[in-house]
Enzyme design. Structure first.
Site, PDB file in Angstrom:
ATOM      1  N   LYS A  16      67.743  27.824  89.783  1.00  0.00           N
ATOM      2  CA  LYS A  16      68.202  29.137  89.289  1.00  0.00           C
ATOM      3  C   LYS A  16      67.336  30.259  89.862  1.00  0.00           C
ATOM      4  O   LYS A  16      67.839  31.264  90.358  1.00  0.00           O
ATOM      5  CB  LYS A  16      68.149  29.194  87.749  1.00  0.00           C
ATOM      6  CG  LYS A  16      68.989  28.145  87.057  1.00  0.00           C
ATOM      7  CD  LYS A  16      68.919  28.268  85.547  1.00  0.00           C
ATOM      8  CE  LYS A  16      67.551  28.040  84.947  1.00  0.00           C
ATOM      9  NZ  LYS A  16      67.015  26.668  85.135  1.00  0.00           N
TER      10      LYS A  16
ATOM     11  N   ARG B 171      70.776  30.366  76.651  1.00  0.00           N
ATOM     12  CA  ARG B 171      70.373  28.961  76.656  1.00  0.00           C
ATOM     13  C   ARG B 171      70.751  28.255  75.368  1.00  0.00           C
ATOM     14  O   ARG B 171      70.471  27.062  75.219  1.00  0.00           O
ATOM     15  CB  ARG B 171      68.860  28.929  76.738  1.00  0.00           C
ATOM     16  CG  ARG B 171      68.322  28.367  78.001  1.00  0.00           C
ATOM     17  CD  ARG B 171      66.850  28.702  77.948  1.00  0.00           C
ATOM     18  NE  ARG B 171      66.062  27.728  78.578  1.00  0.00           N
ATOM     19  CZ  ARG B 171      65.498  27.929  79.778  1.00  0.00           C
ATOM     20  NH1 ARG B 171      65.726  29.008  80.454  1.00  0.00           N
ATOM     21  NH2 ARG B 171      64.735  27.010  80.266  1.00  0.00           N
TER      22      ARG B 171
ATOM     23  N   ARG C 251      56.986  21.727  92.659  1.00  0.00           N
ATOM     24  CA  ARG C 251      57.120  23.184  92.756  1.00  0.00           C
ATOM     25  C   ARG C 251      55.751  23.878  92.844  1.00  0.00           C
ATOM     26  O   ARG C 251      54.804  23.518  92.161  1.00  0.00           O
ATOM     27  CB  ARG C 251      57.873  23.723  91.548  1.00  0.00           C
ATOM     28  CG  ARG C 251      57.887  25.263  91.528  1.00  0.00           C
ATOM     29  CD  ARG C 251      58.863  25.854  90.575  1.00  0.00           C
ATOM     30  NE  ARG C 251      58.734  25.323  89.239  1.00  0.00           N
ATOM     31  CZ  ARG C 251      59.640  25.515  88.286  1.00  0.00           C
ATOM     32  NH1 ARG C 251      60.739  26.213  88.557  1.00  0.00           N
ATOM     33  NH2 ARG C 251      59.474  25.008  87.093  1.00  0.00           N
TER      34      ARG C 251
ATOM     35  N   ARG D  65      52.986  25.641  87.850  1.00  0.00           N
ATOM     36  CA  ARG D  65      53.282  26.210  86.536  1.00  0.00           C
ATOM     37  C   ARG D  65      52.763  25.303  85.434  1.00  0.00           C
ATOM     38  O   ARG D  65      52.822  24.075  85.539  1.00  0.00           O
ATOM     39  CB  ARG D  65      54.799  26.396  86.396  1.00  0.00           C
ATOM     40  CG  ARG D  65      55.173  27.843  86.206  1.00  0.00           C
ATOM     41  CD  ARG D  65      56.626  28.069  86.333  1.00  0.00           C
ATOM     42  NE  ARG D  65      57.400  27.436  85.256  1.00  0.00           N
ATOM     43  CZ  ARG D  65      58.707  27.570  85.135  1.00  0.00           C
ATOM     44  NH1 ARG D  65      59.381  28.296  86.008  1.00  0.00           N
ATOM     45  NH2 ARG D  65      59.355  26.987  84.158  1.00  0.00           N
TER      46      ARG D  65
ATOM     47  N   ARG E 206      61.568  19.586  78.329  1.00  0.00           N
ATOM     48  CA  ARG E 206      62.440  20.690  78.776  1.00  0.00           C
ATOM     49  C   ARG E 206      63.827  20.165  79.125  1.00  0.00           C
ATOM     50  O   ARG E 206      64.840  20.808  78.824  1.00  0.00           O
ATOM     51  CB  ARG E 206      61.812  21.398  79.979  1.00  0.00           C
ATOM     52  CG  ARG E 206      60.581  22.217  79.608  1.00  0.00           C
ATOM     53  CD  ARG E 206      59.733  22.545  80.802  1.00  0.00           C
ATOM     54  NE  ARG E 206      60.428  23.274  81.838  1.00  0.00           N
ATOM     55  CZ  ARG E 206      60.050  23.312  83.115  1.00  0.00           C
ATOM     56  NH1 ARG E 206      58.977  22.643  83.509  1.00  0.00           N
ATOM     57  NH2 ARG E 206      60.736  24.011  83.981  1.00  0.00           N
TER      58      ARG E 206
HETATM   59  P1  AP5 Z   1      63.593  26.753  90.839  1.00  0.00           P
HETATM   60  O1  AP5 Z   1      64.444  27.710  91.590  1.00  0.00           O
HETATM   61  O2  AP5 Z   1      62.217  27.170  90.452  1.00  0.00           O
HETATM   62  O3  AP5 Z   1      64.406  26.144  89.590  1.00  0.00           O
HETATM   63  P2  AP5 Z   1      64.799  26.799  88.198  1.00  0.00           P
HETATM   64  O4  AP5 Z   1      66.177  26.354  87.889  1.00  0.00           O
HETATM   65  O5  AP5 Z   1      64.529  28.266  88.208  1.00  0.00           O
HETATM   66  O6  AP5 Z   1      63.783  26.001  87.294  1.00  0.00           O
HETATM   67  P3  AP5 Z   1      62.846  26.492  86.122  1.00  0.00           P
HETATM   68  O7  AP5 Z   1      61.886  25.341  85.881  1.00  0.00           O
HETATM   69  O8  AP5 Z   1      62.228  27.828  86.390  1.00  0.00           O
HETATM   70  O9  AP5 Z   1      63.841  26.585  84.966  1.00  0.00           O
HETATM   71  P4  AP5 Z   1      63.526  26.502  83.495  1.00  0.00           P
HETATM   72  O10 AP5 Z   1      64.863  26.847  82.973  1.00  0.00           O
HETATM   73  O11 AP5 Z   1      62.941  25.255  82.981  1.00  0.00           O
HETATM   74  O12 AP5 Z   1      62.328  27.542  83.322  1.00  0.00           O
HETATM   75  P5  AP5 Z   1      62.260  28.979  82.711  1.00  0.00           P
HETATM   76  O13 AP5 Z   1      61.186  29.708  83.413  1.00  0.00           O
HETATM   77  O14 AP5 Z   1      63.602  29.599  82.620  1.00  0.00           O
HETATM   78  O15 AP5 Z   1      63.506  25.406  91.731  1.00  0.00           O
HETATM   79  C1  AP5 Z   1      62.740  24.293  91.284  1.00  0.00           C
HETATM   80  C2  AP5 Z   1      62.099  23.616  92.511  1.00  0.00           C
HETATM   81  O16 AP5 Z   1      63.122  23.014  93.301  1.00  0.00           O
HETATM   82  C3  AP5 Z   1      61.338  24.577  93.445  1.00  0.00           C
HETATM   83  O17 AP5 Z   1      60.183  23.940  93.911  1.00  0.00           O
HETATM   84  C4  AP5 Z   1      62.335  24.863  94.592  1.00  0.00           C
HETATM   85  O18 AP5 Z   1      61.662  25.098  95.798  1.00  0.00           O
HETATM   86  C5  AP5 Z   1      63.120  23.545  94.629  1.00  0.00           C
HETATM   87  N1  AP5 Z   1      64.513  23.738  95.009  1.00  0.00           N
HETATM   88  C6  AP5 Z   1      65.372  24.713  94.577  1.00  0.00           C
HETATM   89  N2  AP5 Z   1      66.597  24.544  95.112  1.00  0.00           N
HETATM   90  C7  AP5 Z   1      66.508  23.423  95.887  1.00  0.00           C
HETATM   91  C8  AP5 Z   1      67.456  22.710  96.693  1.00  0.00           C
HETATM   92  N3  AP5 Z   1      68.733  23.119  96.809  1.00  0.00           N
HETATM   93  N4  AP5 Z   1      67.038  21.604  97.347  1.00  0.00           N
HETATM   94  C9  AP5 Z   1      65.747  21.173  97.230  1.00  0.00           C
HETATM   95  N5  AP5 Z   1      64.814  21.804  96.484  1.00  0.00           N
HETATM   96  C10 AP5 Z   1      65.192  22.910  95.811  1.00  0.00           C
HETATM   97  O19 AP5 Z   1      61.814  28.670  81.196  1.00  0.00           O
HETATM   98  C11 AP5 Z   1      60.505  28.230  80.893  1.00  0.00           C
HETATM   99  C12 AP5 Z   1      60.345  28.165  79.383  1.00  0.00           C
HETATM  100  O20 AP5 Z   1      60.500  29.492  78.823  1.00  0.00           O
HETATM  101  C13 AP5 Z   1      61.368  27.314  78.616  1.00  0.00           C
HETATM  102  O21 AP5 Z   1      60.990  25.965  78.590  1.00  0.00           O
HETATM  103  C14 AP5 Z   1      61.357  27.976  77.231  1.00  0.00           C
HETATM  104  O22 AP5 Z   1      60.229  27.574  76.494  1.00  0.00           O
HETATM  105  C15 AP5 Z   1      61.196  29.451  77.573  1.00  0.00           C
HETATM  106  N6  AP5 Z   1      62.495  30.140  77.721  1.00  0.00           N
HETATM  107  C16 AP5 Z   1      62.971  30.701  78.869  1.00  0.00           C
HETATM  108  N7  AP5 Z   1      64.184  31.238  78.655  1.00  0.00           N
HETATM  109  C17 AP5 Z   1      64.481  31.004  77.345  1.00  0.00           C
HETATM  110  C18 AP5 Z   1      65.603  31.310  76.541  1.00  0.00           C
HETATM  111  N8  AP5 Z   1      66.675  31.955  77.027  1.00  0.00           N
HETATM  112  N9  AP5 Z   1      65.585  30.920  75.247  1.00  0.00           N
HETATM  113  C19 AP5 Z   1      64.509  30.267  74.729  1.00  0.00           C
HETATM  114  N10 AP5 Z   1      63.412  29.948  75.450  1.00  0.00           N
HETATM  115  C20 AP5 Z   1      63.396  30.319  76.756  1.00  0.00           C
END
Ligand code: AP5
Length: 235
Positions: free
Chosen positions: A22, A97, A143, A176, A187
């Protein structure tokens, strides 16, 4: 991929499990359409780092890999969406979410965001980036994120030219806090239990477009742009 589109877009919601890509795709969409990426994860991490009241409440929940409360997150997103930079459109990365967040977003866009005088769209285009569970662990443990601007790398799939250094701004790459195996599993469980139903909610309304996120990054980007431009994301 950096080429900018000349027409504006409305709200875009990016759904997908942790590690689906994402953040990677949101940055490219932001660049192409000139709209802000609103990542609830990044906003929460900033608050944790600055030890704000919100950050203090969110810190331990995030460290466990659980979801922060709907009220806190919706208030935070509501504040951010008041920004003038959101008028032409925005990308929500990691929000909604839960079913409650999806309901809140629909109501917010309908009652507070839509504005006839600016002809802003109030229905978002929703794109699910779908990746097989087994790939996600490798993606998340590999990552690396740059400290200065959050540019995303992967030691397995998208390595930087120089170890632990961002190609784009030379800053240090870090792991991270929640990319530890035991937290990743939590997660992924939270995603299946609380966020999968959000995708189903949009699917039932005929608003969900799914892109195969296991393809190479550039191919995924091309497909995401296709969905945005082909399915009514353009205003
Ligand atoms: P990346 O692009 O970083 O993936 P992502 O989907 O953004 O993953 P996140 O881990 O950031 O998502 P998340 O939803 O767990 O975290 P968030 O920060 O929102 O890609 C991942 C890796 O894969 C990278 O190394 C990249 O290079 C690689 N990659 C990408 N595309 C690729 C491809 N096509 N092929 C190969 N490799 C690839 O949330 C963190 C925490 O915040 C949550 O756990 C929760 O506690 C809180 N939180 C956030 N939002 C909310 C909400 N709305 N409600 C409640 N709590 C929330």
């Amino acid at each position: 991929m950096a080429e900018q589109a000349s027409r504006s877009v409305g709200p875009i919601v990016l759904l997908g499990s942790p590690g689906a890509g994402k953040g990677t795709q949101a940055k490219r969409i932001a660049e192409r359409y000139g709209i802000p990426q609103i990542s609830t994860g990044d906003l929460l991490r900033e608050n944790v780092q600055r030890a704000t009241e919100l950050g203090v409440q969110a810190r331990d929940v995030m460290a466990r890999g659980e979801l922060v409360s709907d009220t806190l997150v919706c208030d935070m997103v509501g504040d951010r969406l008041q920004g003038q930079d959101c008028l032409p459109g925005f990308i929500l990365d990691g929000f909604p979410r839960t079913a409650a967040q999806a309901g809140w977003l629909d109501a917010f866009l309908e009652h507070e965001f839509f504005d006839n005088s600016h002809e802003r769209r109030c229905r978002p285009i929703v794109i699910l980036i779908d990746v097989d569970y087994n790939q996600l662990l490798l993606r998340l443990t590999g990552r690396r994120t740059c400290l200065a601007n959050g540019h995303i790398y992967n030691v397995h799939f998208q390595p930087p030219r120089e170890d632990e250094v961002c190609d784009l701004d030379g800053s240090r790459l870090v792991i991270r806090n929640d990319d530890r195996e035991e937290v990743i599993r939590e997660r992924l469980t939270a995603y299946e239990r609380q966020t999968r139903p959000v995708a189903e909610y949009y699917h039932r309304q005929g608003r969900l477009f799914t892109v195969d996120g296991s393809l190479p990054v550039d191919t995924v980007t091309a497909k995401v742009f296709q969905e945005i431009e082909g399915h009514g994301g353009m205003a």
